[in-house]
Design an enzyme around this catalytic site. Sequence first.
Site, mmCIF file in Angstrom:
data_model
loop_
_atom_site.group_PDB
_atom_site.id
_atom_site.type_symbol
_atom_site.label_atom_id
_atom_site.label_comp_id
_atom_site.label_asym_id
_atom_site.label_seq_id
_atom_site.Cartn_x
_atom_site.Cartn_y
_atom_site.Cartn_z
ATOM 1 N N HIS A 22 0.853 -1.196 0.000
ATOM 2 C CA HIS A 22 0.000 0.000 0.000
ATOM 3 C C HIS A 22 0.878 1.231 0.000
ATOM 4 O O HIS A 22 0.663 2.140 -0.765
ATOM 5 C CB HIS A 22 -0.933 0.006 1.195
ATOM 6 C CG HIS A 22 -1.827 1.214 1.241
ATOM 7 N ND1 HIS A 22 -2.972 1.242 1.962
ATOM 8 C CD2 HIS A 22 -1.743 2.431 0.650
ATOM 9 C CE1 HIS A 22 -3.561 2.422 1.812
ATOM 10 N NE2 HIS A 22 -2.829 3.161 1.038
ATOM 11 N N GLU A 74 0.016 8.164 -3.071
ATOM 12 C CA GLU A 74 1.057 7.802 -2.102
ATOM 13 C C GLU A 74 2.237 8.775 -2.152
ATOM 14 O O GLU A 74 2.804 9.125 -1.124
ATOM 15 C CB GLU A 74 1.523 6.363 -2.322
ATOM 16 C CG GLU A 74 0.482 5.331 -1.951
ATOM 17 C CD GLU A 74 0.031 5.420 -0.506
ATOM 18 O OE1 GLU A 74 0.885 5.496 0.394
ATOM 19 O OE2 GLU A 74 -1.194 5.414 -0.271
ATOM 20 N N HIS A 78 2.499 10.977 1.112
ATOM 21 C CA HIS A 78 3.531 10.408 1.981
ATOM 22 C C HIS A 78 4.953 10.579 1.445
ATOM 23 O O HIS A 78 5.856 10.918 2.198
ATOM 24 C CB HIS A 78 3.251 8.927 2.225
ATOM 25 C CG HIS A 78 1.898 8.664 2.783
ATOM 26 N ND1 HIS A 78 1.503 9.077 4.033
ATOM 27 C CD2 HIS A 78 0.816 8.029 2.251
ATOM 28 C CE1 HIS A 78 0.248 8.705 4.255
ATOM 29 N NE2 HIS A 78 -0.191 8.069 3.184
#
Length: 196
Positions: A22, A74, A78
């Site tokens: 993930h 992502e 992040h």
Amino acid sequence: MIQGQDKPHCSFKANNKGFLIHGLWPTFRNGSWPQFCPGPPFRLDNIKDLETELQKYWPESLEGMNRDALWKHEWSRHGTCAMSILPSMQKFFASTLSLYKSMDFIEGFRKSQISPLGGGIYERGDILKALKISPPVQASPVIVCDGNKLYEVRYCIDKALRFVSCDAVQNSDLFLATCPRKVLLPHELSYSLSQF
């Protein structure tokens, strides 16, 4: 961690490890995390050489999503916050893939006499032990369940990208979703890495 793997809106096939990526999330020791930090926007061209591996190990999970929507998310949420350690989009995705590919989950399950193909019910402690001894991890992860079904595995790494025990963040959001004593291993499994 790929969420909702057996739900009808999700569409993908697991790779030969049975786990999928993930993300890699910078995380503070208290379990909170930075997000949407300043950084360059996502460009698929920057990771074109990784695309085949990304599609295999870090696939889109929702039907109807653009091919690179999860990767873009992502990176934006992040990856931009990991730039002090992984200073480029290429490094962020390549390092995450490298960490993932270094793990031998199946060996950890075999050593613990757990069927690596899933489908059985096992003691939570036995699953945690198997995941901890999966080479080269040797550090306690966090497992999250949906009811009694294993839903995700969260590993922690330090700033040198070495696996470390997630015990340091045990009072954080990482531990909010706990598993019962008896856990069902599904055929579709996944994991995520938390970096702090």
